[in-house]
Scaffold this motif. Structure first.
Motif, short mmCIF file in Angstrom:
data_model
loop_
_atom_site.label_atom_id
_atom_site.label_comp_id
_atom_site.label_asym_id
_atom_site.label_seq_id
_atom_site.Cartn_x
_atom_site.Cartn_y
_atom_site.Cartn_z
N ALA A 8 18.47 14.56 4.95
CA ALA A 8 17.99 15.95 5.06
C ALA A 8 19.05 16.95 4.61
CB ALA A 8 17.52 16.26 6.47
N GLY A 9 20.03 16.50 3.85
CA GLY A 9 21.09 17.39 3.38
C GLY A 9 20.57 18.46 2.44
N ARG A 10 19.66 18.08 1.55
CA ARG A 10 19.07 19.06 0.63
C ARG A 10 18.36 20.16 1.40
NH1 ARG A 10 15.46 16.31 -3.83
NH2 ARG A 10 15.09 18.49 -4.32
N ILE A 11 17.65 19.76 2.44
CA ILE A 11 16.93 20.74 3.25
C ILE A 11 17.91 21.69 3.93
CG2 ILE A 11 15.44 21.04 5.28
CD1 ILE A 11 14.10 18.36 4.41
N LEU A 12 19.01 21.14 4.47
CA LEU A 12 20.02 21.98 5.12
C LEU A 12 20.66 22.95 4.13
CD1 LEU A 12 21.76 19.40 7.47
CD2 LEU A 12 20.27 21.30 8.12
N VAL A 13 20.99 22.47 2.94
CA VAL A 13 21.58 23.35 1.92
C VAL A 13 20.59 24.43 1.54
CG1 VAL A 13 22.41 23.45 -0.47
CG2 VAL A 13 23.21 21.64 1.06
N GLY A 14 19.32 24.06 1.39
CA GLY A 14 18.29 25.06 1.08
C GLY A 14 18.13 26.08 2.18
N LEU A 15 18.16 25.62 3.44
CA LEU A 15 18.06 26.54 4.57
C LEU A 15 19.26 27.48 4.64
CD1 LEU A 15 16.58 24.26 7.38
CD2 LEU A 15 15.45 26.14 6.17
N ILE A 16 20.44 26.94 4.39
CA ILE A 16 21.64 27.79 4.36
C ILE A 16 21.48 28.86 3.28
CG2 ILE A 16 24.10 27.82 3.80
CD1 ILE A 16 24.24 25.03 5.18
N GLY A 17 21.00 28.45 2.12
CA GLY A 17 20.78 29.40 1.04
C GLY A 17 19.78 30.48 1.41
N LEU A 18 18.70 30.09 2.09
CA LEU A 18 17.70 31.07 2.52
C LEU A 18 18.25 32.04 3.56
CD1 LEU A 18 14.49 28.84 2.68
CD2 LEU A 18 15.09 30.58 0.95
N VAL A 19 19.09 31.53 4.47
CA VAL A 19 19.71 32.41 5.46
C VAL A 19 20.64 33.40 4.76
CG1 VAL A 19 21.37 32.47 7.38
CG2 VAL A 19 19.49 30.82 7.39
N VAL A 20 21.42 32.91 3.81
CA VAL A 20 22.32 33.79 3.06
C VAL A 20 21.51 34.82 2.28
CG1 VAL A 20 24.04 33.86 1.19
CG2 VAL A 20 24.20 32.11 2.96
N LEU A 21 20.40 34.41 1.67
CA LEU A 21 19.53 35.35 0.96
C LEU A 21 18.95 36.39 1.92
CD1 LEU A 21 17.60 33.07 -1.55
CD2 LEU A 21 19.13 34.96 -2.11
N GLY A 22 18.57 35.96 3.12
CA GLY A 22 18.07 36.90 4.13
C GLY A 22 19.11 37.94 4.49
N TYR A 23 20.35 37.50 4.67
CA TYR A 23 21.43 38.44 4.97
C TYR A 23 21.64 39.41 3.81
CZ TYR A 23 26.06 40.25 6.06
OH TYR A 23 27.12 41.09 6.31
N ALA A 24 21.54 38.90 2.59
CA ALA A 24 21.70 39.76 1.41
C ALA A 24 20.61 40.82 1.36
CB ALA A 24 21.68 38.90 0.15
N VAL A 25 19.38 40.42 1.61
CA VAL A 25 18.28 41.38 1.61
C VAL A 25 18.51 42.43 2.70
CG1 VAL A 25 15.80 41.63 2.09
CG2 VAL A 25 16.60 39.82 0.58
N ARG A 26 19.01 42.01 3.84
CA ARG A 26 19.30 42.94 4.93
C ARG A 26 20.34 43.97 4.51
NH1 ARG A 26 19.73 45.81 8.91
NH2 ARG A 26 20.55 45.40 10.97
N GLN A 27 21.38 43.53 3.79
CA GLN A 27 22.41 44.47 3.32
C GLN A 27 21.83 45.47 2.33
OE1 GLN A 27 25.77 44.85 4.29
NE2 GLN A 27 24.88 43.63 5.93
#
Length: 126
Positions: A8-27
């Motif tokens: 499930a490493g790909r899923i974790l990396v994708g989730l990390i990316g989505l969280v980072v994208l969410g933070y970016a949108v918030r900024q």
């Protein structure tokens, strides 16, 4: 690369990316809607307002590029494509008008730095 090799490493990396994208949108949202005023004990006007707005938007864009690279690495299953800020900036540089985009991002990050000085002096205290 290590994270992508676990189950499930790909899923974790994708989730990390989505969280980072969410933070970016918030900024970016914070910059557009001037939500940074909620964090300080005064209202920004003039140049300080412009620096805060441009800085938050530029920071969001730069972080969003990093998040996008993480998501892309998860989709393509290539750990080498998941890089940090340096990989994100190299990706921008390699695009048409990349150097101009980097200059604009650099000025925006500089504006965020000026905002940080203003925030340090006028932060709301609990």
């Amino acid at each position: 690369a290590t994270l992508m090799s676990v189950p499930a490493g790909r899923i974790l990396v994708g989730l990390i990316g989505l969280v980072v994208l969410g933070y970016a949108v918030r900024q970016i949202y914070k910059g557009i809607k001037e939500k940074y005023n909620d964090e300080i004990d005064t209202r920004l006007t003039g140049a300080a307002r412009w620096f805060a707005r441009a800085g938050h938007i530029a920071k969001g864009i730069a972080i969003g590029i990093v998040g996008g690279l993480f998501v892309w690495a998860a989709i393509t299953y290539d750990a080498e494509k998941a890089g940090g800020m340096d990989a994100a900036l190299q990706t921008v540089r390699d695009q048409p008008f990349g150097m101009l985009l980097l200059i604009v991002l650099g000025v925006g990050i500089g504006c965020f730095g000026l905002w940080c000085f203003f925030y340090a002096r006028h932060a709301k205290h609990a």
